[in-house]
Design an enzyme around this catalytic site. Structure first.
Site, PDB file in Angstrom:
ATOM      1  N   HIS A 185       8.181  -8.040  -3.848  1.00 41.78           N
ATOM      2  CA  HIS A 185       6.876  -8.308  -4.476  1.00 41.78           C
ATOM      3  C   HIS A 185       6.899  -9.627  -5.239  1.00 41.78           C
ATOM      4  O   HIS A 185       7.355  -9.670  -6.389  1.00 41.78           O
ATOM      5  CB  HIS A 185       6.504  -7.161  -5.419  1.00 41.78           C
ATOM      6  CG  HIS A 185       6.112  -5.930  -4.680  1.00 41.78           C
ATOM      7  ND1 HIS A 185       4.835  -5.703  -4.246  1.00 41.78           N
ATOM      8  CD2 HIS A 185       6.857  -4.886  -4.247  1.00 41.78           C
ATOM      9  CE1 HIS A 185       4.787  -4.561  -3.592  1.00 41.78           C
ATOM     10  NE2 HIS A 185       6.003  -4.036  -3.575  1.00 41.78           N
TER      11      HIS A 185
ATOM     12  N   GLY B 142     -18.592  -9.087 -28.117  1.00 45.50           N
ATOM     13  CA  GLY B 142     -17.371  -9.239 -27.324  1.00 45.50           C
ATOM     14  C   GLY B 142     -17.396 -10.539 -26.523  1.00 45.50           C
ATOM     15  O   GLY B 142     -18.410 -11.217 -26.446  1.00 45.50           O
TER      16      GLY B 142
ATOM     17  N   LYS C 252     -10.451 -11.486 -16.876  1.00 46.74           N
ATOM     18  CA  LYS C 252     -10.621 -11.674 -18.316  1.00 46.74           C
ATOM     19  C   LYS C 252     -10.064 -13.018 -18.814  1.00 46.74           C
ATOM     20  O   LYS C 252     -10.715 -13.708 -19.594  1.00 46.74           O
ATOM     21  CB  LYS C 252      -9.909 -10.537 -19.055  1.00 46.74           C
ATOM     22  CG  LYS C 252     -10.219 -10.478 -20.528  1.00 46.74           C
ATOM     23  CD  LYS C 252     -11.361  -9.549 -20.764  1.00 46.74           C
ATOM     24  CE  LYS C 252     -11.763  -9.449 -22.205  1.00 46.74           C
ATOM     25  NZ  LYS C 252     -12.923  -8.561 -22.340  1.00 46.74           N
TER      26      LYS C 252
ATOM     27  N   GLY D 172       0.838  -1.190   0.000  1.00 44.40           N
ATOM     28  CA  GLY D 172       0.000   0.000   0.000  1.00 44.40           C
ATOM     29  C   GLY D 172       0.863   1.225   0.000  1.00 44.40           C
ATOM     30  O   GLY D 172       2.061   1.147   0.302  1.00 44.40           O
TER      31      GLY D 172
ATOM     32  N   CYS E 137       5.067  -6.455   1.506  1.00 49.43           N
ATOM     33  CA  CYS E 137       5.439  -5.047   1.590  1.00 49.43           C
ATOM     34  C   CYS E 137       4.693  -4.354   2.749  1.00 49.43           C
ATOM     35  O   CYS E 137       4.930  -4.681   3.894  1.00 49.43           O
ATOM     36  CB  CYS E 137       5.195  -4.383   0.231  1.00 49.43           C
ATOM     37  SG  CYS E 137       6.073  -2.835   0.058  1.00 49.43           S
ATOM     38  N   TYR E 138       3.773  -3.445   2.441  1.00 52.48           N
ATOM     39  CA  TYR E 138       3.029  -2.804   3.532  1.00 52.48           C
ATOM     40  C   TYR E 138       2.393  -3.857   4.434  1.00 52.48           C
ATOM     41  O   TYR E 138       2.331  -3.709   5.649  1.00 52.48           O
ATOM     42  CB  TYR E 138       1.945  -1.882   2.960  1.00 52.48           C
ATOM     43  CG  TYR E 138       1.196  -1.075   4.004  1.00 52.48           C
ATOM     44  CD1 TYR E 138       1.612   0.214   4.316  1.00 52.48           C
ATOM     45  CD2 TYR E 138       0.093  -1.589   4.673  1.00 52.48           C
ATOM     46  CE1 TYR E 138       0.949   0.956   5.277  1.00 52.48           C
ATOM     47  CE2 TYR E 138      -0.576  -0.857   5.634  1.00 52.48           C
ATOM     48  CZ  TYR E 138      -0.152   0.418   5.927  1.00 52.48           C
ATOM     49  OH  TYR E 138      -0.811   1.157   6.875  1.00 52.48           O
TER      50      TYR E 138
ATOM     51  N   ASP F 296     -17.080 -11.064 -23.227  1.00 51.10           N
ATOM     52  CA  ASP F 296     -17.745 -11.133 -21.931  1.00 51.10           C
ATOM     53  C   ASP F 296     -19.231 -11.433 -22.073  1.00 51.10           C
ATOM     54  O   ASP F 296     -19.756 -12.333 -21.417  1.00 51.10           O
ATOM     55  CB  ASP F 296     -17.557  -9.819 -21.160  1.00 51.10           C
ATOM     56  CG  ASP F 296     -16.091  -9.432 -21.072  1.00 51.10           C
ATOM     57  OD1 ASP F 296     -15.242 -10.322 -21.283  1.00 51.10           O
ATOM     58  OD2 ASP F 296     -15.794  -8.253 -20.815  1.00 51.10           O
ATOM     59  N   SER F 297     -19.916 -10.684 -22.928  1.00 55.82           N
ATOM     60  CA  SER F 297     -21.348 -10.936 -23.048  1.00 55.82           C
ATOM     61  C   SER F 297     -21.592 -12.286 -23.712  1.00 55.82           C
ATOM     62  O   SER F 297     -22.558 -12.983 -23.390  1.00 55.82           O
ATOM     63  CB  SER F 297     -22.037  -9.805 -23.817  1.00 55.82           C
ATOM     64  OG  SER F 297     -21.559  -9.705 -25.137  1.00 55.82           O
TER      65      SER F 297
ATOM     66  N   GLU G 269       4.557 -11.119  -6.617  1.00 58.72           N
ATOM     67  CA  GLU G 269       3.546 -11.182  -7.682  1.00 58.72           C
ATOM     68  C   GLU G 269       4.037 -10.634  -9.016  1.00 58.72           C
ATOM     69  O   GLU G 269       3.439 -10.912 -10.045  1.00 58.72           O
ATOM     70  CB  GLU G 269       2.272 -10.438  -7.238  1.00 58.72           C
ATOM     71  CG  GLU G 269       2.374  -8.913  -7.131  1.00 58.72           C
ATOM     72  CD  GLU G 269       2.988  -8.419  -5.826  1.00 58.72           C
ATOM     73  OE1 GLU G 269       3.631  -9.218  -5.121  1.00 58.72           O
ATOM     74  OE2 GLU G 269       2.847  -7.221  -5.513  1.00 58.72           O
TER      75      GLU G 269
END
Ligand code: XMP
Length: 515
Positions: free
Chosen positions: A172, A228, A372, A57, A84-85, A230-231, A174
């Protein structure tokens, strides 16, 4: 969707990397959710978390008003990894010392593991690259913790209370620049927290189908298909659950790419046998856009027309009580970044935003816990054609945001042809396609020469970007030969265009779309 039995809760302190942490955890096939640091304990408890990850953060733990952990969380006996934070907050809460800003460390550092026997570092070499980004440093460990790793400027780069399974890393894990970051995360999840389940899409489909049936019951639902991913995936999933009680409405606003309207109708009506109403509203949209140059005004017109057209057709479906929307997890997460401290940042897709209220429909968002790439995997699991699942993101307002200046049939035709050539050449040349790649029609005209004649033609820009989520992006290093073929073909095949440029700007400071 109900959370699986083994859920990891990621407590968000406003890190720019919170979503990335979540994606890495999901890549390990562990289900996780992000909750803001000040979420009520009841919300956290309800997830029945098997382990916690605390994010980084922007604040300083000792600063007045700095975000702190919910006390109940500190009393849990579940494994905790602070990043980290998150590590500094674990140290502070446990009675350790955190010193602000003495040794700032940004970028790559050599991480030296001092406790090779720690399960956190199983399989990690004694020396490797890690990505650091911090101003504050833990200098005194809280009771029960030991040092596990250091860098040249950070004596406590990783710490752990192995008995209580609480760990902190100042680097980090990630980000890709941390060489063995994924392994460290995997060790925490599998070796330390002992998680055994594999969160898979097949399991997701069964659970989602059950939940959708329970939510919709015997009622009917409608879904706006945009073409698209997603729909498309949301509609296919819901049709699995409620069959032809789902009606899809596809509005052709005339701002689609070459052949797209026909392909969408074929794919959904003829191949997937969805109940599909195709609406040809091209004239209506182009009429409303006539003469409009301002990008925001264009967006508003398209949004308004879309709602009206959709509403007119949806009203003709008797008994529809639910609206299906393909909202994804990044749009749902309540972000606690400094810019949006005041609360929820929820982006509704402009083209269906407002519809549920206007139509008195209840919203069903079956993808709201997915990223996604997971939606793409889900689409494959549901048997959707690769040309739908792997398609690049396409903005709701369509080509209107890629034509600068007036949008009319003639300019749309020029852009469609330039865009089709661009896509064709990139897809032919590249095995790994950029995140998005398309053509933009600018309002600029310039002088050229063709044969013996002077031309005064349009300027087309090519945009191709790499990205993980569209939030940030870099311009794609396309091979010069590909760019050359795109440029040659555009100026040769489209008489109205005599110049092609390539956009070499990243986001930020630019955006992906030109508008
Ligand atoms: P920008 O241009 O803001 O775009 O960098 C980021 C990503 O969002 C897409 N985009 C949209 N998607 N409706 C959408 O569904 C929209 O109005 C819209 N505007 C931009 C853009 O294509 C890129 O992937």
């Amino acid at each position: 969707m109900k959370a699986p039995a083994e859920t990891v809760v990621i407590v968000d302190f406003g890190a720019q990397y919170s979503q990335l942490i979540a994606r890495r955890v999901r890549e390990e096939q562990v289900y996780c959710e992000i909750l803001p640091f000040d979420a009520p304990w009841a919300d956290i408890e309800r997830r029945n978390a098997a382990a916690f990850i605390l994010t980084g953060g922007p604040e300083s733990v000792a600063a007045p008003g700095a975000p702190h952990l919910t006390p109940e969380l500190l009393r849990t006996d579940k494994p905790i990894l602070g990043i980290c934070y998150g590590m500094q907050e674990l140290a502070r809460a446990g009675g350790g010392t955190v010193v602000p800003g003495r040794h700032r460390e940004y970028g790559r550092a050599e991480l030296v593991v001092d406790a090779g026997g720690s399960p956190l570092f199983g399989g990690v070499p004694s020396s490797s690259q890690a990505w650091m980004s911090h101003g504050d440093t833990v200098t005194d460990l809280p009771a029960g913790y030991v040092a596990l790793a250091h860098t040249s400027t950070c004596a406590l780069a990783a710490v752990g209370d192995e008995g209580r399974k609480r760990y902190g890393v100042q680097f980090h894990p990630e980000v890709n620049h941390t060489e063995h970051g994924r392994l460290v995360l995997r060790n925490f999840l599998r070796e330390i927290a002992g998680l055994r389940d594999r969160w898979e899409m097949s399991g997701f489909v069964d659970a989602a189908v059950r939940d959708i049936r329970a939510a919709i019951g015997d009622a009917k639902a409608i879904c706006a298909l945009s073409g698209g991913v997603d729909s498309a995936v949301a509609a296919t999933l819901v049709s699995r659950a409620i069959g032809d009680r789902l009606t899809c409405i596809f509005v052709d606003h005339g701002l689609l790419r070459q052949d797209e309207a026909r392909l969408v109708v074929e794919a959904f009506r003829d191949v997937l046998h969805l109940n599909l109403i195709g609406v040809d509203a091209r004239e209506r949209f182009l009429g409303a856009l006539a003469g409009v140059e301002d990008p925001e005004e264009k967006r508003q017109i398209i949004g308004r027309e879309f709602i009206e057209v959709f509403n007119e057709h949806a009203k003709q479906i008797p008994g529809a009580e639910f609206l299906i929307q393909g909202t994804l997890y990044p749009d749902v997460i309540e972000s606690k970044t400094p810019q949006s401290k005041s609360g929820a940042k929820i982006k509704t897709h402009h083209n269906v935003g407002g519809l549920p209220e206007i139509m008195h429909l209840k919203l069903v968002e079956p993808l709201r816990m997915l990223f996604k790439d997971e939606v793409r995997r889900l689409g494959r699991e549901l048997g959707l054609d690769p040309h739908i699942v792997d398609r690049q993101p396409f903005p709701g307002p369509g080509l209107a945001v890629r034509i600068l200046g007036v949008v009319d049939e003639e300019r749309l035709d020029v852009l469609r042809r330039a865009d089709a050539i661009t896509r064709e050449e990139i897809e032919r040349a590249e095995t790994d396609h950029p995140w998005q790649y398309f053509a933009v029609l600018t309002p600029l005209r310039s002088v050229g020469v063709m044969g013996d004649g002077r031309t005064y033609g349009n300027l087309v820009a090519i945009r191709a970007v790499t990205s993980d989520d569209g939030m940030t992006a870099d311009w794609a290093r396309l091979p010069a030969e590909t760019l050359q073929r795109i440029s040659n073909r555009i100026v040769n095949e489209i008489p109205a265009v005599n110049r092609v440029v390539y956009d070499v700007t990243s986001k930020p400071p630019a955006t992906i779309e030109w508008e």
